[in-house]
Design a protein around this motif. Structure first.
Motif, PDB file in Angstrom:
ATOM      1  N   PHE A 248      58.455  15.369  34.563  1.00 36.75           N
ATOM      2  CA  PHE A 248      58.146  14.867  33.735  1.00 36.75           C
ATOM      3  C   PHE A 248      56.722  13.990  33.550  1.00 36.75           C
ATOM      4  N   LEU A 249      57.956  12.979  34.481  1.00 35.32           N
ATOM      5  CA  LEU A 249      57.590  11.119  34.464  1.00 35.32           C
ATOM      6  C   LEU A 249      57.407  11.214  36.454  1.00 35.32           C
ATOM      7  N   MET A 250      57.709  12.295  37.092  1.00 32.74           N
ATOM      8  CA  MET A 250      57.061  12.308  38.401  1.00 32.74           C
ATOM      9  C   MET A 250      55.515  12.946  38.481  1.00 32.74           C
ATOM     10  N   ASP A 251      55.607  14.237  37.556  1.00 29.33           N
ATOM     11  CA  ASP A 251      54.289  15.068  37.768  1.00 29.33           C
ATOM     12  C   ASP A 251      53.004  14.391  37.299  1.00 29.33           C
ATOM     13  N   PHE A 252      53.390  13.199  35.931  1.00 22.21           N
ATOM     14  CA  PHE A 252      52.628  12.395  35.710  1.00 22.21           C
ATOM     15  C   PHE A 252      52.065  11.113  36.606  1.00 22.21           C
ATOM     16  N   LEU A 253      53.273  11.080  36.975  1.00 25.04           N
ATOM     17  CA  LEU A 253      52.610   9.597  37.476  1.00 25.04           C
ATOM     18  C   LEU A 253      51.984  10.199  38.900  1.00 25.04           C
ATOM     19  N   LYS A 254      51.915  11.395  39.174  1.00 25.63           N
ATOM     20  CA  LYS A 254      51.383  11.780  40.850  1.00 25.63           C
ATOM     21  C   LYS A 254      50.086  11.835  40.453  1.00 25.63           C
ATOM     22  N   THR A 255      49.418  13.134  39.170  1.00 26.44           N
ATOM     23  CA  THR A 255      48.029  12.596  38.646  1.00 26.44           C
ATOM     24  C   THR A 255      47.873  11.615  37.906  1.00 26.44           C
ATOM     25  N   SER A 256      48.023  10.665  37.752  1.00 30.17           N
ATOM     26  CA  SER A 256      47.281   9.780  36.976  1.00 30.17           C
ATOM     27  C   SER A 256      47.777   8.509  37.215  1.00 30.17           C
ATOM     28  N   ALA A 257      48.553   7.779  38.184  1.00 31.57           N
ATOM     29  CA  ALA A 257      48.925   6.194  37.804  1.00 31.57           C
ATOM     30  C   ALA A 257      48.032   6.455  39.989  1.00 31.57           C
ATOM     31  N   PRO A 258      47.080   4.881  39.461  1.00 29.54           N
ATOM     32  CA  PRO A 258      45.947   4.641  40.447  1.00 29.54           C
ATOM     33  C   PRO A 258      46.972   4.226  41.783  1.00 29.54           C
ATOM     34  N   PHE A 259      47.485   5.178  42.263  1.00 32.33           N
ATOM     35  CA  PHE A 259      47.914   4.568  44.285  1.00 32.33           C
ATOM     36  C   PHE A 259      47.038   5.572  44.484  1.00 32.33           C
ATOM     37  N   TRP A 260      47.305   5.125  45.850  1.00 34.28           N
ATOM     38  CA  TRP A 260      46.250   6.478  46.928  1.00 34.28           C
ATOM     39  C   TRP A 260      47.176   5.732  48.244  1.00 34.28           C
TER      40      TRP A 260
ATOM     41  N   MET B 119      45.653  -1.799  35.518  1.00 30.33           N
ATOM     42  CA  MET B 119      45.584   0.114  35.565  1.00 30.33           C
ATOM     43  C   MET B 119      46.921   0.828  35.910  1.00 30.33           C
ATOM     44  N   THR B 120      47.573   0.388  36.411  1.00 24.55           N
ATOM     45  CA  THR B 120      49.034   1.413  37.360  1.00 24.55           C
ATOM     46  C   THR B 120      49.689   0.782  36.533  1.00 24.55           C
ATOM     47  N   GLU B 121      49.972  -0.367  35.871  1.00 26.45           N
ATOM     48  CA  GLU B 121      51.081  -1.262  35.856  1.00 26.45           C
ATOM     49  C   GLU B 121      51.118   0.114  33.775  1.00 26.45           C
ATOM     50  N   LYS B 122      49.317  -0.425  32.905  1.00 26.11           N
ATOM     51  CA  LYS B 122      49.574   0.500  31.842  1.00 26.11           C
ATOM     52  C   LYS B 122      49.126   2.006  31.719  1.00 26.11           C
ATOM     53  N   ILE B 123      49.645   2.638  32.776  1.00 27.99           N
ATOM     54  CA  ILE B 123      49.102   4.237  33.288  1.00 27.99           C
ATOM     55  C   ILE B 123      51.081   4.371  33.379  1.00 27.99           C
ATOM     56  N   LEU B 124      51.375   3.604  34.331  1.00 24.83           N
ATOM     57  CA  LEU B 124      53.049   4.160  34.485  1.00 24.83           C
ATOM     58  C   LEU B 124      53.739   3.675  32.809  1.00 24.83           C
ATOM     59  N   GLN B 125      53.550   2.429  31.638  1.00 22.60           N
ATOM     60  CA  GLN B 125      53.905   2.340  30.715  1.00 22.60           C
ATOM     61  C   GLN B 125      53.357   3.355  29.813  1.00 22.60           C
ATOM     62  N   GLN B 126      51.916   4.276  29.679  1.00 15.64           N
ATOM     63  CA  GLN B 126      51.723   5.580  28.888  1.00 15.64           C
ATOM     64  C   GLN B 126      52.853   6.696  29.585  1.00 15.64           C
ATOM     65  N   ILE B 127      53.024   6.638  30.564  1.00 21.42           N
ATOM     66  CA  ILE B 127      53.945   8.020  31.106  1.00 21.42           C
ATOM     67  C   ILE B 127      54.868   8.160  30.016  1.00 21.42           C
ATOM     68  N   LEU B 128      55.574   6.548  30.384  1.00 24.07           N
ATOM     69  CA  LEU B 128      57.354   5.993  30.265  1.00 24.07           C
ATOM     70  C   LEU B 128      57.009   6.637  28.682  1.00 24.07           C
ATOM     71  N   ASP B 129      55.932   5.850  27.837  1.00 23.69           N
ATOM     72  CA  ASP B 129      56.327   5.992  26.289  1.00 23.69           C
ATOM     73  C   ASP B 129      55.986   7.842  25.881  1.00 23.69           C
ATOM     74  N   GLU B 130      55.114   7.817  26.206  1.00 26.06           N
ATOM     75  CA  GLU B 130      55.050   9.178  26.486  1.00 26.06           C
ATOM     76  C   GLU B 130      56.219   9.966  26.252  1.00 26.06           C
ATOM     77  N   ALA B 131      56.771   9.828  27.897  1.00 25.03           N
ATOM     78  CA  ALA B 131      58.718  10.610  27.284  1.00 25.03           C
ATOM     79  C   ALA B 131      59.132  10.316  26.614  1.00 25.03           C
ATOM     80  N   ARG B 132      59.064   8.695  25.996  1.00 27.63           N
ATOM     81  CA  ARG B 132      60.600   8.863  24.797  1.00 27.63           C
ATOM     82  C   ARG B 132      60.119   9.573  23.337  1.00 27.63           C
ATOM     83  N   ARG B 133      58.861   9.757  23.347  1.00 28.59           N
ATOM     84  CA  ARG B 133      58.184  10.110  22.451  1.00 28.59           C
ATOM     85  C   ARG B 133      58.751  12.133  22.406  1.00 28.59           C
TER      86      ARG B 133
END
Lengths: 82, 152
Positions: B113-125, B58-72
């Motif tokens: 944007f990438l950092m803000d979304f990484l901090k709130t949605s990528a599943p790291f603890w 899931m972590t990899e999937k979310i990071l990829q989604q954030i990256l794709d959104e930034a590209r858009r």
């Protein structure tokens, strides 16, 4: 079968990282949480935490949600990476 | 490698990451990067070390989604996210976010944007070990939620 996984402090509170539940027993996310609390009464308060995040097959979900055979359901606390 | 993510135990080399971001591309006139490091103090506690847990897959999937959104949203030539897992010591690098664009506004905003979304949605603890030997999970912060919401 539904695969259920837990992370971080929730995993520690429950003392379990993963378990399987028969799809015959639970058709929705709400039924799954009820089932887990009934099977393990000591889990009830940890699972009732409204801050918990839920993902099905690696995608976040909010509210109730139907479950299908083979789904992976994850429960975890708010994330703290970065 | 123009747009890529990595979740890894190993440290990363900022110089190498920068070279990769601009490799073979002379249109990237603006490059921004952010590095997050293990800090000695958090929520009133003296920190000795950190361990980072994640949700593999899931972590990899979310990071990829954030990256794709930034590209858009922005005109990017390249972007990269690297996040470490496992045991980390004071001063160790945790996360790298890099963006390259023809325009600095795009590079700056996309990196935030990438950092803000990484901090709130990528599943790291993060689990902290304090100098007094006690352990505790890091609490999520309201300010991070607010930071992510401004992009909605």
């Amino acid at each position: 079968m539904i695969r259920v996984v837990f992370f971080a402090q929730l995993r520690e509170q429950l003392g379990t990282a993963k378990l399987d539940v028969s799809i015959e027993r639970v058709k929705t996310l709400s039924e799954l949480k009820q089932h887990l609390s009934l099977q393990n009464p000591s889990w009830e308060s940890a699972l009732a935490n409204t801050k918990l995040l839920v993902a099905i097959n690696h995608a976040y979900v909010k509210g109730n949600h139907a479950l299908a055979d083979g789904d992976e359901v994850a429960f975890f606390p708010p994330v703290t990476g970065g | 490698m123009a747009f890529s993510i990595a979740v890894q135990i190993d440290d990363f080399d900022v110089g190498q990451e920068y070279s990769d971001l601009v490799a073979n591309d002379v249109s990237a006139g603006a490059v921004v990067f952010f590095v997050g490091r293990v800090r000695d103090f958090n929520d009133g506690k003296n920190i000795a070390s950190l361990s980072l847990e994640h949700y593999p897959g899931m972590t990899e999937k979310i990071l990829q989604q954030i990256l794709d959104e930034a590209r858009r949203r922005w005109q990017l030539v390249s972007a990269r996210i690297v996040h470490r897992i496992g045991d980390l010591q004071l001063g160790d690098q945790i996360v790298f976010v890099g963006t390259a664009s023809a325009h600095r506004e795009h590079a700056f905003q996309a990196a935030e944007f990438l950092m803000d979304f990484l901090k709130t949605s990528a599943p790291f603890w993060k689990k902290e070990k304090s100098r007094d030997g006690s352990f505790g999970w890091v609490e999520s912060k309201d300010k991070d939620d607010k930071a992510a919401k401004r992009w909605e």
